[in-house]
Design a protein around this motif. Structure first.
Motif, PDB file in Angstrom:
ATOM      1  N   ALA A 168       0.912  -1.259  -0.008  1.00 46.76           N
ATOM      2  CA  ALA A 168      -0.010   0.058   0.003  1.00 46.76           C
ATOM      3  C   ALA A 168       0.764   1.311   0.102  1.00 46.76           C
ATOM      4  CB  ALA A 168      -0.792  -0.112   1.176  1.00 46.76           C
ATOM      5  N   ASN A 169       2.124   1.279   0.523  1.00 47.47           N
ATOM      6  CA  ASN A 169       3.198   2.370   0.609  1.00 47.47           C
ATOM      7  C   ASN A 169       3.735   2.518  -0.699  1.00 47.47           C
ATOM      8  OD1 ASN A 169       2.393   3.551   3.367  1.00 47.47           O
ATOM      9  ND2 ASN A 169       3.061   1.663   3.869  1.00 47.47           N
ATOM     10  N   TRP A 170       3.854   1.594  -1.473  1.00 44.55           N
ATOM     11  CA  TRP A 170       4.644   1.707  -2.975  1.00 44.55           C
ATOM     12  C   TRP A 170       3.695   2.301  -3.985  1.00 44.55           C
ATOM     13  CZ3 TRP A 170       9.456   1.021  -3.887  1.00 44.55           C
ATOM     14  CH2 TRP A 170      10.181   1.077  -5.245  1.00 44.55           C
ATOM     15  N   PRO A 171       4.496   3.373  -4.485  1.00 41.71           N
ATOM     16  CA  PRO A 171       3.519   4.046  -5.439  1.00 41.71           C
ATOM     17  C   PRO A 171       3.336   3.566  -6.765  1.00 41.71           C
ATOM     18  CG  PRO A 171       5.665   4.901  -5.319  1.00 41.71           C
ATOM     19  CD  PRO A 171       5.759   4.004  -4.323  1.00 41.71           C
ATOM     20  N   PHE A 172       3.790   2.269  -7.034  1.00 43.32           N
ATOM     21  CA  PHE A 172       3.535   1.746  -8.460  1.00 43.32           C
ATOM     22  C   PHE A 172       3.077   0.161  -8.169  1.00 43.32           C
ATOM     23  CE2 PHE A 172       7.723   4.549  -8.314  1.00 43.32           C
ATOM     24  CZ  PHE A 172       6.881   5.473  -9.033  1.00 43.32           C
ATOM     25  N   PRO A 173       2.730  -0.429  -9.177  1.00 49.22           N
ATOM     26  CA  PRO A 173       2.227  -1.811  -9.065  1.00 49.22           C
ATOM     27  C   PRO A 173       3.099  -2.549  -8.351  1.00 49.22           C
ATOM     28  CG  PRO A 173       2.042  -1.055 -11.305  1.00 49.22           C
ATOM     29  CD  PRO A 173       2.782  -0.134 -10.808  1.00 49.22           C
ATOM     30  N   ALA A 174       2.428  -3.372  -7.225  1.00 54.27           N
ATOM     31  CA  ALA A 174       3.144  -3.993  -6.403  1.00 54.27           C
ATOM     32  C   ALA A 174       2.478  -5.450  -5.979  1.00 54.27           C
ATOM     33  CB  ALA A 174       3.366  -3.666  -4.994  1.00 54.27           C
TER      34      ALA A 174
END
Length: 266
Positions: free
Chosen positions: A108-114
């Motif tokens: 949720a804290n990664w700004p790109f797809p994860a």
């Protein structure tokens, strides 16, 4: 160290497991004995079943060989000693709580797809950015979507503008994963027989000097072209074989237009 009489000695399950792990590491009995401050004779007795390990010596083996949690679980269970590593079920509350934590604190804290993938590349968790950009291409249902099967599909490969270039990146990663997953090995074999990777060696030969990054260039329908790579990670303090076997994939845009496109879609 408990010693077993010579009569009727057969290699124990523990001896088999220890020998297999040692051989896979390319270690001789002598080199392992040296790292344990023990003797080759002692290691030979353990592997042939003439001796059984104590708890303290088994813990030393795990440390000296830097075994992962799954290997430790197997070695302890084969030894007959009390196993400090619980073999949890994927549907257990503890595993679900761990996955929820990874989703909340990392994805949720990664700004790109994860994503969080299991060893078969089933998607166990994904963040909102991934769902926004790639959700339409993932199969829906009660079972987790399998990322590998999606990537090997004609539909997905039609989105990849530089498939021959990207295929080399995917192939070697999949080849490593296939050593731990019969499902990945099967899909990889099928993809090879269908010629999915046929052009990668020729393409790499034409590149001359290999660049630092070989991107996957994806053109979404009626959307932007994005150049991607990934960061792959695991939790360093993990003490559970199931969670240790998971892979956290954090997708990374390789240029400014790709970053802007991902942030806009997310």
């Amino acid at each position: 160290m408990a010693t077993i009489p010579l009569e009727g000695i057969a290699m124990t399950s523990f001896g088999h497991v220890l020998k297999d792990i040692r051989a896979a590491r390319g270690m001789s009995q002598a080199s392992l004995a040296l790292s344990l401050d023990s003797t080759q004779r002692h290691l030979s007795f353990l592997e042939t079943g003439r001796s059984l390990p104590t708890s303290s010596f088994l813990a030393r083996i795990c440390r000296a060989m830097d075994l992962n949690i799954a290997q430790r679980v197997n070695l302890y269970e084969a030894s007959g000693l009390a196993n400090p590593y619980t073999r949890r079920d994927m549907e257990s509350d503890e595993i679900h709580a761990a996955l929820d934590m990874i989703e909340k604190r990392v994805l949720a804290n990664w700004p790109f797809p994860a994503l969080v993938l299991d060893p078969d590349w089933n998607v166990l968790r994904s963040n909102a950015v991934f769902d926004q950009i790639f959700g339409a291409f993932m199969p829906q249902g009660n079972e987790p979507a399998n990322l590998l099967e999606v990537m090997m599909s004609e539909m997905f490969q039609g989105l990849v503008q530089n498939w021959d270039q990207a295929a080399g990146v995917m192939f070697y990663r999949l080849q490593r994963a296939a050593t731990h997953s019969p499902r990945i090995a099967k899909v990889l074999q099928a993809a090879q027989s269908e010629g999915r990777f046929a052009g990668m060696e020729q393409h790499l030969g034409e590149l001359g000097e290999i660049p630092i990054f070989l991107p996957i260039r994806i053109a979404l329908p009626n959307g932007p072209v994005m150049e991607l790579s990934s960061l792959l990670g695991k939790l360093a303090s993990c003490q559970d074989a199931l969670i240790e076997g998971l892979e956290i994939e954090l997708m990374v845009p390789l240029d400014e237009p790709s970053e802007q496109a991902m942030r806009a879609d997310g």
